[in-house]
Design an enzyme around this catalytic site. Structure first.
Site, PDB file in Angstrom:
ATOM      1  CB  THR A 122      -1.023   0.102   1.267  1.00  0.00           C
ATOM      2  OG1 THR A 122      -1.608   1.141   1.288  1.00  0.00           O
ATOM      3  CG2 THR A 122      -0.033  -0.387   2.478  1.00  0.00           C
ATOM      4  CE1 TYR A 151      -4.028  -1.826   5.090  1.00  0.00           C
ATOM      5  CE2 TYR A 151      -3.543   0.166   4.276  1.00  0.00           C
ATOM      6  CZ  TYR A 151      -3.867  -1.194   3.872  1.00  0.00           C
ATOM      7  OH  TYR A 151      -3.931  -1.360   2.604  1.00  0.00           O
TER       8      TYR A 151
END
Ligand code: UDP
Length: 329
Positions: A117, A141
């Site tokens: 990501t 995250y």
């Protein structure tokens, strides 16, 4: 040979499965169906209902000798939730990826594609952000995914194992043929939420932060169509099988759109107005995240087909509309 897709019942995973099946590949899906749906999986793929934390199951699946590559999507993906429940993210994304990697090494499965990501960059100093920028995640995250990238790099140094980590920017849209889309309940991602508001499934949309140092004060992101994204994985797999070179690449178009621009696009596509509230910044958010996108084009010959915000929003809206009808039945 066959490909294992973890999280193949989920949003991006189900598009990946369709892409592979369309290309004539043999596909096994491993999914615990916690957020995904069995109906989202192409019929030609085999579903193993289970968890990537289950070592015995992993040995059964990977030990068959049929699987030569893993495309790993299974994990948790909501930035604000990772701020309030970090250990869930370190379990689902980091610890479970470690278990999966160990099973790959144990069963001599050498090719691994990882859904990383742009959140690994945090608030990038240089925008568009290149792959060699500093890695400073702002959320658990992002940290949970970065830790997996580190495990991958170390594993590839120590074993006969190769990987491609693809750092996704903001994935949106749906299969242009309408076969799958973003179906998860309680969505938090902007384009999905805006489509729900346009279709009257929500009372309003909140803009989180209107005081950022961006042209209109709202957050800027690089939105990439999910079908282009999964095609990048297909090309990465081809490259990995042919060269055995481990690589890390951004997956974005290199162009940023603000929250207000997205809202305008959804209003245009739906021809509907909806209530928009201006709220404070959301924890863990960066003002502007846009990919430097030349490496993946040069390395894999990737050529996006849906590089247009109105197209992305149009496909997302069409899927959302179909989902509303389906759920009413
Ligand atoms: N955003 C927003 N309202 C929403 C959801 C998102 O204003 O209901 C903003 C968010 O603050 C960010 C951008 O939209 O600037 C993209 O957020 P999203 O959650 O879609 O993806 P992220 O970039 O966090 O992965």
């Amino acid at each position: 040979m066959s490909i294992l897709v973890t999280g193949g019942a989920g949003y991006i995973g189900s598009h990946m499965v369709w892409n592979l099946v369309d290309a004539g590949e043999s596909v096994t899906v491993l999914d615990n169906l916690s957020t995904g749906f069995d109906w989202a999986i192409a019929d030609a793929a085999r579903l193993v209902h289970g968890d990537i934390a289950d070592e015995t199951l992993l040995d059964q699946v990977l030990g068959s000798g049929e699987i030569d590559a893993v495309i790993h999507f299974a994990g948790s993906i909501i930035v604000p939730e990772s701020v309030s429940d970090p250990l869930k993210y370190y379990r689902n994304n980091t610890a479970n990826s470690r278990t999966l990697l160990e099973a790959c090494v144990r069963n001599k499965v050498r090719n691994f594609i990882f859904s990383s990501t742009a959140a690994v960059y945090g608030d990038p100093v240089t925008v568009p952000v290149p792959e060699d920028a500093a890695l400073c995640p702002l959320s658990p995250y992002g940290s949970s995914k970065l830790m997996t990238e580190i495990m991958l790099a170390d594993t590839a140094k120590a074993h006969d194992f190769h990987y491609t980590a693809l750092r996704y920017f903001n994935v949106a849209g749906a299969d242009p043929k309408g076969r799958t889309g973003q179906s998860t309940a309680n969505a938090t991602h902007l384009i999905k939420v805006a489509c729900e508001a346009a279709l009257g499934k929500r009372d309003h949309l909140s803009i989180f932060g209107t005081d950022y140092d961006t042209p209109d004060g709202t957050g800027v992101r690089d939105y990439i169509h999910v079908s282009d994204l999964v095609e990048a994985h297909a090309l990465a797999l081809k490259d990995l099988r042919a060269t055995g070179e481990s690589r890390v690449m951004n997956c974005g178009y290199g162009e940023g759109f603000s929250v207000r621009q997205v809202i305008d696009a959804v209003r245009r596509a739906s021809n509907k107005d909806f209530k928009v509230l201006e709220e404070p910044r959301r924890p863990g958010d960066s003002p502007k995240v846009v990919a430097r996108a030349d490496k993946i084009r040069a390395t894999l010959g990737w050529q996006p087909r849906y590089d247009d915000l109105d197209t992305i929003v149009g496909h997302a809206l069409a899927w959302e509309d179909g989902l509303a009808r389906r759920n009413r039945l």
